[in-house]
Each structure stands twice: as C-alpha cells, then as structure tokens.
Design a protein around this motif. Structure first.
Motif, PDB file in Angstrom:
ATOM      1  N   ALA A  69       0.869  -1.180   0.000  1.00  0.00           N
ATOM      2  CA  ALA A  69       0.000   0.000   0.000  1.00  0.00           C
ATOM      3  C   ALA A  69       0.903   1.227   0.000  1.00  0.00           C
ATOM      4  N   SER A  70       1.084   1.822  -1.153  1.00  0.00           N
ATOM      5  CA  SER A  70       2.205   2.735  -1.398  1.00  0.00           C
ATOM      6  C   SER A  70       1.828   4.211  -1.268  1.00  0.00           C
ATOM      7  N   LYS A  71       2.576   4.927  -0.430  1.00  0.00           N
ATOM      8  CA  LYS A  71       2.475   6.381  -0.377  1.00  0.00           C
ATOM      9  C   LYS A  71       3.005   6.995  -1.659  1.00  0.00           C
ATOM     10  N   GLY A  72       4.139   6.474  -2.144  1.00  0.00           N
ATOM     11  CA  GLY A  72       4.744   7.032  -3.356  1.00  0.00           C
ATOM     12  C   GLY A  72       3.810   6.974  -4.545  1.00  0.00           C
ATOM     13  N   ARG A  92      16.585   9.942 -12.129  1.00  0.00           N
ATOM     14  CA  ARG A  92      17.734   9.219 -11.560  1.00  0.00           C
ATOM     15  C   ARG A  92      18.113   9.690 -10.156  1.00  0.00           C
ATOM     16  N   LEU A  93      17.803  10.906  -9.819  1.00  0.00           N
ATOM     17  CA  LEU A  93      18.016  11.371  -8.444  1.00  0.00           C
ATOM     18  C   LEU A  93      16.674  11.889  -7.948  1.00  0.00           C
ATOM     19  N   LEU A  94      16.133  11.213  -6.948  1.00  0.00           N
ATOM     20  CA  LEU A  94      14.781  11.487  -6.491  1.00  0.00           C
ATOM     21  C   LEU A  94      14.786  12.341  -5.227  1.00  0.00           C
ATOM     22  N   PRO A  95      13.680  13.024  -4.949  1.00  0.00           N
ATOM     23  CA  PRO A  95      13.618  13.847  -3.734  1.00  0.00           C
ATOM     24  C   PRO A  95      13.915  13.068  -2.459  1.00  0.00           C
ATOM     25  N   SER A  96      13.620  11.783  -2.430  1.00  0.00           N
ATOM     26  CA  SER A  96      13.870  10.982  -1.223  1.00  0.00           C
ATOM     27  C   SER A  96      15.352  10.871  -0.878  1.00  0.00           C
ATOM     28  N   SER A  97      16.217  11.207  -1.828  1.00  0.00           N
ATOM     29  CA  SER A  97      17.663  11.114  -1.579  1.00  0.00           C
ATOM     30  C   SER A  97      18.267  12.436  -1.133  1.00  0.00           C
ATOM     31  N   ILE A 245      12.759  17.524  -8.197  1.00  0.00           N
ATOM     32  CA  ILE A 245      13.268  17.764  -6.841  1.00  0.00           C
ATOM     33  C   ILE A 245      12.719  19.074  -6.292  1.00  0.00           C
ATOM     34  N   HIS A 246      12.743  20.116  -7.090  1.00  0.00           N
ATOM     35  CA  HIS A 246      12.291  21.413  -6.588  1.00  0.00           C
ATOM     36  C   HIS A 246      10.780  21.415  -6.344  1.00  0.00           C
ATOM     37  N   ILE A 247      10.033  20.835  -7.260  1.00  0.00           N
ATOM     38  CA  ILE A 247       8.577  20.771  -7.106  1.00  0.00           C
ATOM     39  C   ILE A 247       8.206  20.012  -5.839  1.00  0.00           C
ATOM     40  N   ALA A 248       8.910  18.923  -5.559  1.00  0.00           N
ATOM     41  CA  ALA A 248       8.540  18.037  -4.456  1.00  0.00           C
ATOM     42  C   ALA A 248       9.007  18.537  -3.098  1.00  0.00           C
ATOM     43  N   SER A 249       9.938  19.460  -3.075  1.00  0.00           N
ATOM     44  CA  SER A 249      10.664  19.710  -1.839  1.00  0.00           C
ATOM     45  C   SER A 249      10.279  20.969  -1.073  1.00  0.00           C
ATOM     46  N   MET A 250       9.712  21.962  -1.734  1.00  0.00           N
ATOM     47  CA  MET A 250       9.706  23.273  -1.107  1.00  0.00           C
ATOM     48  C   MET A 250       8.356  23.807  -0.659  1.00  0.00           C
ATOM     49  N   HIS A 371       6.223   6.267   8.033  1.00  0.00           N
ATOM     50  CA  HIS A 371       5.535   7.224   7.181  1.00  0.00           C
ATOM     51  C   HIS A 371       5.777   8.664   7.615  1.00  0.00           C
ATOM     52  N   SER A 372       6.756   8.885   8.507  1.00  0.00           N
ATOM     53  CA  SER A 372       7.136  10.250   8.853  1.00  0.00           C
ATOM     54  C   SER A 372       7.809  10.914   7.659  1.00  0.00           C
ATOM     55  N   CYS A 373       7.610  12.220   7.555  1.00  0.00           N
ATOM     56  CA  CYS A 373       8.284  12.962   6.491  1.00  0.00           C
ATOM     57  C   CYS A 373       9.792  12.906   6.711  1.00  0.00           C
ATOM     58  N   PRO A 374      10.570  12.446   5.715  1.00  0.00           N
ATOM     59  CA  PRO A 374      12.026  12.362   5.912  1.00  0.00           C
ATOM     60  C   PRO A 374      12.685  13.723   6.079  1.00  0.00           C
ATOM     61  N   ALA A 375      11.983  14.769   5.685  1.00  0.00           N
ATOM     62  CA  ALA A 375      12.553  16.113   5.780  1.00  0.00           C
ATOM     63  C   ALA A 375      12.251  16.789   7.105  1.00  0.00           C
ATOM     64  N   GLN A 376      11.639  16.086   8.069  1.00  0.00           N
ATOM     65  CA  GLN A 376      11.229  16.749   9.307  1.00  0.00           C
ATOM     66  C   GLN A 376      12.382  17.447  10.026  1.00  0.00           C
ATOM     67  N   PRO A 377      13.517  16.803  10.300  1.00  0.00           N
ATOM     68  CA  PRO A 377      14.583  17.512  11.016  1.00  0.00           C
ATOM     69  C   PRO A 377      15.059  18.759  10.276  1.00  0.00           C
ATOM     70  N   PHE A 378      15.242  18.624   8.946  1.00  0.00           N
ATOM     71  CA  PHE A 378      15.649  19.791   8.177  1.00  0.00           C
ATOM     72  C   PHE A 378      14.584  20.869   8.194  1.00  0.00           C
ATOM     73  N   SER A 379      13.305  20.479   8.016  1.00  0.00           N
ATOM     74  CA  SER A 379      12.226  21.464   7.960  1.00  0.00           C
ATOM     75  C   SER A 379      12.156  22.263   9.252  1.00  0.00           C
ATOM     76  N   LEU A 380      12.255  21.576  10.382  1.00  0.00           N
ATOM     77  CA  LEU A 380      12.190  22.286  11.652  1.00  0.00           C
ATOM     78  C   LEU A 380      13.408  23.183  11.850  1.00  0.00           C
TER      79      LEU A 380
END
Length: 428
Positions: A69-72, A92-97, A245-250, A371-380
């Motif tokens: 059951a995929s979030k992606g 080839r380089l995804l936002p998850s990286s 990357i830019h669309i997904a990240s900001m 299912h936590s956002c991987p960007a949480q530490p950076f975002s905060l």
C-alpha cells in the motif's frame, strides 16, 4: 474475508474535489464521517477510497507496508493531474535522496544566504504578503541547493520563480477544482513552464561544466547520474531531475513557515522569547503551527490485496483502492484543547502528553513511524532559523482582516492562505 463494499457504508453524494465541484473538501469528508462513522467508502471519479478515522484504523494505516500500500504511488496519482508525465519518467536522483546529513548542512547555509538576499529586498520597511515572502525565500534556498550555478540570483532566478509558480505540483491538492481545466488544456501552460526551466538549467549546466562544478554538490550528483548519456539526453535528464526535486521539496515547508510566522505575530509573548534566542521554543512553535495548518489527505495506493483492521473488523481491500485518512479531522478534535495554538504541548519532536488521546497516532505534524516525512529535522531547523532571523530583524504588524483561512477546496499538504496576508514591517 469481506471486501469493504460488503460491510462498510458508502458515502453517497460525496466525491473528491478533483472529480466533482466541492466548496470545502475537508468539510465534505467531515460530513460523511458524521453520517457514517469512523470508517466508510467514497466512490469518486471511478475510484474507491476507504477512509479511516478510528484509533485502530489510523494505527493500521500507519503500519501498512509500502510494498503493498504505497504512499509514493498515491502521491504520483495525485500529482500527475498537474504535472506532465515527462517530469516523472526516467528520474535518476529522487527527492527521497535529498536529506543526507551533509546535504542538510549545505541547505541551511543556502537558507542563511537566501535570508541575506531577502533582507536586501525588504529594505528598511514596507508591506509584504507573508506567504509570498516565504514562498520566494523557499525558491531561493532550494534553487541554490540543487539547481546549479547562477540559478538563485538575477534574471535566471526570476525566470525559474515564474516557471515554477506555474509548474506547481501542489496545485493538484491545493486547487484540485482547477485540475479539469489543466487536463482540458493538455497541460499547455505547464509544459511551456517546463521548457523554460529546462532552458535555464541548460545555461546553468554549461557554467557547471566550464568550472568543473566544485561548489554545487547536489547538482554535481545529478550531473554525474547522467554522465554516460549523449549530450541532449544528458541535458534534458538533468533538467527534469532538478524540476522534480524542486517541485517536491519546497512548497509545504514554506507554507508551514508562513503559518508559524502568522502564529508568532499574533502571540507576541512567545515571539519575544523566540527573538531572544530560544530555539527550543521556536521549534515547538513550528511543530504546533504545522499541526494546525495540516490539510493533508494521507493516502496509500493498494498495490496488492491487503487485510486492513478498521477497528470494527477486518476487511480485504482490493488492489487499485486508496486507503486514506485526513489529518485536519484528527489533529484538532480527538482531545480537548487541540483546536488552540499551544506550543507547550510539544517536547522535542513529540507530543509531551498523549494520555488523553485514544491513540498517539491520531495527532501529528509530520506523520508517524516509517511514514514520517524524511525532511522533518531539516524542515524544523529551517523554520527555526527563518523565524528567528526574520522576526529578530523586523517588527511585523498584521494588516489582514481576521486570522487567515485556508483555501476551502484544498485537500492535501499544509494549508495555503485563501486571502492575501499582508504585514507591515520595520527594522527593529
């Protein structure tokens, strides 16, 4: 094992806003919940959605494996309503990286420089729309981080800002009611914006190649991923990687920053403590504002038939269904007082006291577990830096009429303000 249609109520007359006209998407699902209880089915646009809100159902939701059951996939199914398919194909380089420790360090350095540029643009005083300010700040930080030399300044930056504001994947859930028009146009405006982005990135790539790209680590990784391709394939692939990357990240991050600034401006006692340098309080304020601003539909696309515990029994959810919950219907209602802004309820990145909650998973700012956002530490960290810097530099006075309200049709992500959100500001 029964299927959901065998045992669960179907919310008749309810659809999702990218399929039918809906004045308030969250209110529509809230109404279905009032009529049918914590677990029900919505048929919309030819698809089946199982919505779950019970403590057991939400815990079961967060325990779903990505392979079944995929979030992606669910995110892709939503974003493709707005974004041309070439943005997704062959990446080839995804936002998850993006969020390795050394990357985050460089992003925060770029945020510091972006704040320098923002202060120059703002000058000594004036009026600015708060969410426009944070959005532009996010563009500048992001493009400095992964778009290559020259992309965060001057005319190249302005061209990319205009193009990315058109090619905004968050429109798929912020303005889902507009997606029929996007489809009817064949994504004409979006594809024109994508070509503009590709042209600017091609110029940036030439600069990178001529200087060996030693100062742009993430951009250099993107370039390296395409090193074996013919020049035209290489150039196009790099541009599309940067675009996704830019669309997904900001956009969600900078919307959350906007709400954090709003909330501190209307709570001057906490603002003064944050400005004095209390970074722990700033982080708690960021978490609390993000919690209250959530409009997220958390969705999982079922890739293989999966047994799901609704709290009232087990059902076998077929392949092709979406299992979903809606954060704004949980975050403010599952215990007394949650509708109020109170940063004291957080300790580090967690709620300080969950005893009053039927399940700690019913309230969240960034998700739970796998299912936590991987960007949480950076975002905060980014929100804390920006809040402290902007509010320490400027005395901001709200010029809006009433507390800002979210876009009513929005169903996903952090809320966007439905109306202008001007503030007057002067240097402290």
């Amino acid at each position: 094992m029964p299927s959901p249609l065998d045992v669960l109520p179907v919310a008749g007359g309810v659809g999702l806003p990218w399929d039918i006209a809906v004045d308030d998407a969250v209110a529509a699902i809230a109404g279905a919940r009032e009529r049918h209880g914590d677990t029900f089915v919505v048929d919309s646009g030819g698809g089946h959605y199982l919505f779950t809100f019970s403590p057991t159902g939400v815990e079961s939701f967060y325990s779903l494996a990505e392979e079944t059951a995929s979030k992606g996939v669910a995110d892709f199914l939503m974003l493709r309503r707005k974004l041309p398919e070439e943005v997704f194909a062959g990446r080839r380089l995804l936002p998850s990286s993006l969020f390795r420790r050394d990357d985050v360090t460089s992003y925060l350095a770029n945020l510091d420089r972006a704040l320098d540029a923002t202060e120059i643009e703002l000058g000594e005083g004036g009026t600015v729309d708060l969410f426009a300010l944070t959005r532009r700040l996010g563009h500048r930080m992001g493009l400095a981080s992964w778009a290559g030399p020259g992309c965060a300044d001057g005319e190249a930056f302005e061209r990319l800002v205009r193009a990315f504001d058109v090619l905004d994947g968050s429109d798929a859930f912020v303005h889902p009611d507009a997606m029929a028009a996007v489809a009817a146009s064949g994504m004409r405006a979006e594809r024109a914006a994508l070509e503009e982005i590709a042209e600017v990135i091609e110029d940036s790539l030439r600069q990178h190649d001529s200087t060996l790209g030693t100062g742009d680590r993430l951009f250099s990784r993107i370039v390296s991923a395409w090193a074996s391709e013919a020049p035209d394939v290489r150039t196009r692939g790099i541009a599309m990687d940067v675009a996704l990357i830019h669309i997904a990240s900001m956009s969600n991050l900078m919307a959350a920053l906007g709400w954090a600034l709003v909330d501190l401006i209307v709570h001057p006692d906490q603002l003064d403590i944050v400005v004095a340098g209390d970074r722990e309080l700033a982080t708690r304020c960021a978490l609390e504002s993000t919690r209250l601003a959530q409009r997220s539909i958390m969705a999982r696309a079922v890739l293989e038939s999966v047994v799901f515990d609704t709290g009232a029994g087990l059902v076998e959810v077929p392949k092709g269904w979406i299992i979903a919950t809606l954060l704004p219907l949980l975050n403010t209602s599952v215990a007394a007082g949650l509708e109020e802004w109170d940063p004291r309820r957080w300790h580090r990145h967690r709620l300080a006291d969950t005893h009053a909650l039927p399940s700690p998973m019913l309230v969240t700012a960034f998700g739970h577990g796998r299912h936590s956002c991987p960007a949480q530490p950076f975002s905060l960290a980014a929100m804390t830096m920006a809040m402290t810097r902007l509010l320490g530099r400027y005395d901001m006075t709200p010029a809006w009429n009433g507390y800002p309200r979210p876009v009513p049709a929005q169903i996903g992500g952090v809320a966007r303000a439905a109306d202008p959100c001007p503030v007057g500001y002067t240097v402290r």
